[in-house]
Design a protein around this motif. Structure first.
Motif, mmCIF file in Angstrom:
data_model
loop_
_atom_site.group_PDB
_atom_site.id
_atom_site.type_symbol
_atom_site.label_atom_id
_atom_site.label_comp_id
_atom_site.label_asym_id
_atom_site.label_seq_id
_atom_site.Cartn_x
_atom_site.Cartn_y
_atom_site.Cartn_z
ATOM 1 N N GLN A 42 51.299 29.585 38.641
ATOM 2 C CA GLN A 42 50.710 30.373 37.560
ATOM 3 C C GLN A 42 49.986 31.665 37.987
ATOM 4 O OE1 GLN A 42 49.463 27.321 34.994
ATOM 5 N NE2 GLN A 42 48.202 28.676 33.768
ATOM 6 N N LYS A 43 49.084 31.527 38.958
ATOM 7 C CA LYS A 43 48.307 32.710 39.369
ATOM 8 C C LYS A 43 49.208 33.781 39.966
ATOM 9 C CE LYS A 43 43.794 30.561 40.470
ATOM 10 N NZ LYS A 43 43.534 30.280 39.084
ATOM 11 N N GLN A 44 50.168 33.334 40.777
ATOM 12 C CA GLN A 44 51.072 34.289 41.400
ATOM 13 C C GLN A 44 51.939 34.976 40.354
ATOM 14 O OE1 GLN A 44 53.181 32.479 44.730
ATOM 15 N NE2 GLN A 44 51.354 31.296 45.209
ATOM 16 N N PHE A 45 52.388 34.201 39.382
ATOM 17 C CA PHE A 45 53.190 34.768 38.302
ATOM 18 C C PHE A 45 52.378 35.824 37.551
ATOM 19 C CE2 PHE A 45 54.591 34.852 33.847
ATOM 20 C CZ PHE A 45 55.943 35.117 34.001
ATOM 21 N N ILE A 99 44.074 45.579 38.215
ATOM 22 C CA ILE A 99 44.345 44.141 38.143
ATOM 23 C C ILE A 99 43.173 43.357 38.725
ATOM 24 C CG2 ILE A 99 45.908 42.285 38.856
ATOM 25 C CD1 ILE A 99 48.137 44.404 38.986
ATOM 26 N N CYS A 100 42.673 43.810 39.884
ATOM 27 C CA CYS A 100 41.530 43.134 40.511
ATOM 28 C C CYS A 100 40.331 43.125 39.572
ATOM 29 C CB CYS A 100 41.152 43.810 41.823
ATOM 30 S SG CYS A 100 42.384 43.596 43.102
ATOM 31 N N LEU A 140 48.036 36.868 46.977
ATOM 32 C CA LEU A 140 48.816 36.297 45.876
ATOM 33 C C LEU A 140 50.179 36.983 45.745
ATOM 34 C CD1 LEU A 140 46.075 35.893 43.092
ATOM 35 C CD2 LEU A 140 47.308 34.038 44.223
ATOM 36 N N ILE A 141 50.165 38.324 45.824
ATOM 37 C CA ILE A 141 51.428 39.062 45.721
ATOM 38 C C ILE A 141 52.356 38.692 46.882
ATOM 39 C CG2 ILE A 141 52.469 41.379 45.932
ATOM 40 C CD1 ILE A 141 51.357 41.115 43.224
ATOM 41 N N THR A 173 41.790 41.677 48.743
ATOM 42 C CA THR A 173 42.418 40.816 49.756
ATOM 43 C C THR A 173 43.126 39.634 49.093
ATOM 44 O OG1 THR A 173 40.495 41.305 51.107
ATOM 45 C CG2 THR A 173 41.996 39.609 51.921
ATOM 46 N N TYR A 174 42.434 39.010 48.154
ATOM 47 C CA TYR A 174 43.012 37.847 47.474
ATOM 48 C C TYR A 174 44.214 38.266 46.627
ATOM 49 C CZ TYR A 174 43.233 33.498 44.813
ATOM 50 O OH TYR A 174 43.660 32.330 44.237
#
Lengths: 89, 182
Positions: free
Chosen positions: B130-133, B149-150, B163-164, B158-159
């Motif tokens: 989910q988070k990656q999507f 986005i951040c 994820l990307i 960094t996070y």
């Protein structure tokens, strides 16, 4: 010589990170040299690089899924019904 | 005189199908796309008096829908999801694990022209955690800057890049497994 080797040697994990980074921003000269040395020697990372730029392009392109007209008729009816009940509120 | 209901009814008849097509390529399933389009029309109906007429109705509807989609990703991101898992692509020396090693996908030059390849890619995208999507879609589909986005998701850069990067590793691996075996 060992020192030079250490500078030039990149793990595949690090190479993959640089490949991702490169899609966003230019790499530093050292990073750039490290990566191109690595991908010349390592076939897997070479594949990884060309495929990631392919995926990047594919995701950027507007890949529209087609919508089925018949299904849309049902949706239209349901939206209009919903709007009618909003109107009566 | 045309009432608000008349105007919206016309817009529903005329634009539903293109709005759904647009939404469907951004979210995971058709039902979600339908719901977003329905919400768009309800918002349009309620906001009709604020519509200034300086853009076409179509542009206006699309801008409402885009906002709904971004909201949707934000909620989606907040949903339950496993944390980023440990390294399962590389061994402790940072080399590719044997069955994760990228191999050639064949004639890569022309893959993008192949509709089946695009379908495989979209299926792979749907299977992302989910988070990656959510971040991948905000980046590529909403075309938002990393910084935006951040800020939206209140995560560090960094996070975000982790994820990307994870999403891209998984997408490519999924393509290799599903494309070459077809």
């Amino acid at each position: 010589m060992n020192k030079l080797k250490n500078i030039l040697m990149l793990s595949c994990k690090r190479a993959a990170e640089l490949i991702e980074k490169k899609l966003e921003a230019p790499l530093s000269t050292t990073e750039s040299v490290q990566l191109s040395m690595h991908t010349k020697m390592c076939k897997a990372c070479g594949n990884y690089q060309s495929q990631q730029s392919l995926i990047d392009r594919a995701l950027r392109e507007d890949c529209k899924s087609s919508s089925n007209e018949a299904e849309c008729e049902d949706l239209k009816a349901s939206i209009l019904k919903q709007l009618k009940s909003e109107d009566e509120k | 005189m045309e009432t608000a209901t008349d105007i919206i009814t016309e817009l529903v008849q005329e634009h539903t199908s293109e709005l759904v097509a647009f939404a469907a390529s951004g979210v995971k399933d058709r039902q979600e796309a339908d719901d977003l389009v329905q919400d768009t029309f309800i918002a349009a109906f309620k906001g009709l008096e604020n519509y200034k007429g300086d853009s076409s109705h179509r542009t206006w509807l699309f801008s409402i829908l885009r906002n709904k989609i971004t909201d949707h990703y934000r909620k989606f991101y907040r949903g339950k999801d496993q944390e980023i898992s440990g390294d399962d692509y590389f061994d402790k020396n940072g080399s590719w694990i044997t069955d994760k090693q990228p191999t050639s996908l064949g004639d890569e030059e022309h893959l993008l022209d192949n509709p089946e390849f695009n379908t495989t890619l979209l299926n792979c995208r749907e299977h992302l955690p989910q988070k990656q999507f959510a971040v991948l879609q905000m980046k590529y589909y909403d075309q938002l800057e990393a910084e935006t986005i951040c800020k939206e998701l209140q995560i560090s850069s960094t996070y975000y890049w982790q994820l990307i990067h994870r999403a891209k590793l998984q997408l490519r691996d999924c393509l290799q497994k599903n494309w070459l075996n077809e």
